[in-house]
Enzyme design. Sequence first.
Site, PDB file in Angstrom:
ATOM      1  N   SER A  18       0.790  -1.147   0.022  1.00 54.30           N
ATOM      2  CA  SER A  18      -0.064   0.138   0.109  1.00 54.30           C
ATOM      3  C   SER A  18       0.857   1.244   0.148  1.00 54.30           C
ATOM      4  O   SER A  18       0.277   2.446  -0.292  1.00 54.30           O
ATOM      5  CB  SER A  18      -0.908  -0.135   1.135  1.00 54.30           C
ATOM      6  N   SER A 144      16.595  -7.389   4.756  1.00 49.12           N
ATOM      7  CA  SER A 144      17.299  -6.329   4.965  1.00 49.12           C
ATOM      8  C   SER A 144      18.579  -6.386   5.241  1.00 49.12           C
ATOM      9  O   SER A 144      19.187  -7.304   5.687  1.00 49.12           O
ATOM     10  CB  SER A 144      16.527  -5.710   6.267  1.00 49.12           C
ATOM     11  N   TYR A 157      13.961  -7.489  15.001  1.00 50.63           N
ATOM     12  CA  TYR A 157      13.654  -6.939  13.620  1.00 50.63           C
ATOM     13  C   TYR A 157      14.891  -7.805  12.628  1.00 50.63           C
ATOM     14  O   TYR A 157      14.586  -8.526  11.728  1.00 50.63           O
ATOM     15  CB  TYR A 157      13.697  -5.685  13.345  1.00 50.63           C
ATOM     16  N   LYS A 161      14.626 -10.910   9.885  1.00 50.03           N
ATOM     17  CA  LYS A 161      15.001 -10.538   8.452  1.00 50.03           C
ATOM     18  C   LYS A 161      16.066 -11.800   8.135  1.00 50.03           C
ATOM     19  O   LYS A 161      16.207 -12.316   7.130  1.00 50.03           O
ATOM     20  CB  LYS A 161      15.551  -9.276   8.242  1.00 50.03           C
TER      21      LYS A 161
END
Length: 247
Positions: A18, A144, A157, A161
């Site tokens: 989006s 990432s 995070y 990844k």
Amino acid sequence: MSDTPVAPSTVVLVSGGSRGLGLAIVTDLLAAGVKVAAFARTVTPELEKLAAEHPDRVHVGAVDVTDLPAAQAFVREVERRLGPVDGLVNNAAVGQDSMHTHTSTADIARIVETNLTAPLQLTRLVVRRMLAQGRRGRIVNVTSICAQRGFPGLVAYSATKGGMDAATRSLARELGGRMLVNAVAPGFFASEMSAVLGSTQLDQIVRRTPTGHLTEPAEVVPVVRMLLREQTNINGQVIVVDGAASV
């Protein structure tokens, strides 16, 4: 195993499509003639506009990637509207901006569920449907540089990844050439960086980047498109797009 090249993807599902990089990927694939299905927790006006402009080639929906039944229903809708899915871009993710010692158990669980568990489940869903239909396809996981380099405030995070990078390699071997599975690992985008790292570390990263600037979505989308559309024999790889900051 198969020695026949995997055809270019023609119907691609993009999670988290989006805004930001996801929206850029959707827009780029549309320009390349691909049919695109995109979902996110909230459908933005930009995504709605693309769907209105290309009603026969775009299907969008408000789906939380962690809601597997909703994702299953969306995939079925896509198949009815656009045809069988033969490409998947796992892009949906949530960020982190807290030191590990200050990150709550609930936040760790949310980050892992959204960034690791959910894309693994979505991939399993799409791959099973492709195999059941006798189809082959391509998968691109957006990971990432955090999976390969350490940054404070990004422990959970980074772990997710890194997990997706590892899953990319294993799934490529598991599928035996029936599908091409790769990851693209962007460097930090400016918007992410300002929230997570202070200006001092931001300046340091820019200074040690030979190209002299942070990653931009426009620099990542051609790599995603190549992995979905070109005959490259690239499989099980993590391609870093960060201007050599991590070299």
